[in-house]
Design a protein around this motif. Structure first.
Motif, PDB file in Angstrom:
ATOM      1  N   TYR A  46      -8.082   0.481  27.303  1.00 39.79           N
ATOM      2  CA  TYR A  46      -9.283   0.891  26.594  1.00 39.79           C
ATOM      3  C   TYR A  46     -10.344  -0.175  26.824  1.00 39.79           C
ATOM      4  O   TYR A  46     -10.131  -1.347  26.516  1.00 39.79           O
ATOM      5  N   PHE A  83      -7.424   4.248  20.194  1.00 37.18           N
ATOM      6  CA  PHE A  83      -8.097   3.057  19.698  1.00 37.18           C
ATOM      7  C   PHE A  83      -8.710   3.379  18.335  1.00 37.18           C
ATOM      8  O   PHE A  83      -9.454   4.365  18.188  1.00 37.18           O
ATOM      9  N   PHE A 136      -4.099   0.072  18.284  1.00 30.70           N
ATOM     10  CA  PHE A 136      -4.119   0.706  19.606  1.00 30.70           C
ATOM     11  C   PHE A 136      -2.704   1.211  19.873  1.00 30.70           C
ATOM     12  O   PHE A 136      -1.986   0.717  20.729  1.00 30.70           O
TER      13      PHE A 136
END
Lengths: 114, 114
Positions: free
Chosen positions: B50, B67, B74
């Motif tokens: 991410y 996220f 996460f």
């Protein structure tokens, strides 16, 4: 591409002995890293290199030395092995060190110091 | 300082069931989050990351991660687990305020039973 290769796969050392862990990458990556992985722990950065001739300490550098004479190779040297250096060592590389760059890891070297 | 926590040493799921591997982080700046998988006697393999944008990130082998900034999490997920997913999973974070150093969690062992 072979990616990141490491030798040896496994080694037993006696206290006070020295050895070099070899790492080679064929992806023309500028950045290379050495990590150690202890049981139940995440990887800890030992040393890293941003290019040939340039190295810097990571989180746990004591007892280790590195050199980077070529883009491909990044050997890790243990001069006086200690039991605390028993661990699995991983070499990794990345094209650069930008925040989003993925690191590619070798298969690891398992080291036992007795 | 940045840190990553994986609160479960091991996660057990039955084949075909959904799986979740948890990860929480702490950073000073903006987080850049990664998941890696380690199969026996192999190096770490990149799964997904991410950086910015959509909070749901899709990666390799059918894995995805969500996220959540408010919960600083996460978590890694897969709708239907396979026996071949059994491995060690590592969450890692990079912080813009920490020199781009990659910090790993302690790892979570995923066991998928037939």
């Amino acid at each position: 591409n072979a990616g990141v290769t490491q030798t040896p796969k496994f080694r037993i050392l006696k206290i006070g002995q020295s050895m070099t862990l070899q790492c080679t990458q064929d992806m023309n990556h500028n950045y290379m890293y050495w990590y150690r992985q202890d049981p139940g722990m995440g990887l800890k950065l030992i040393y890293y290199s941003v290019g040939a001739g340039i190295t810097d300490k990571g989180e746990v550098p004591n007892g280790y030395n590195v050199s980077r004479s070529t883009t491909e190779d990044f050997p890790l040297r243990l001069e006086l092995a200690a039991p605390s250096q028993t661990s699995v060592y991983f070499c990794a590389s990345s094209y650069d060190r930008t925040i989003q760059e993925t690191q590619y890891f070798g298969p690891g070297t398992r080291l036992l110091v007795l | 300082a940045q840190s990553v926590a994986q609160p479960e040493d091991q996660v057990n799921v039955a084949e075909g069931n959904p799986l979740t591997v948890k990860c929480t982080y702490s950073v000073s700046g903006n987080p850049y989050l990664f998941w890696y998988v380690q199969y026996p006697n192999r190096g770490l393999q990149f799964l997904l990351k991410y950086i910015t944008g959509d909070n749901l990130v899709k990666g390799s082998y059918g894995f995805e991660a969500e996220f959540n900034k408010s919960q600083t999490s996460f978590h890694l997920k897969k709708p239907s687990a396979l026996v071949s997913d059994s491995a060690l999973y590592f969450c890692a974070v990079r912080d813009t305020y920490a020199g781009n150093m990659l910090t790993f969690g302690g790892g979570t062992r995923l066991m998928v039973k037939p």
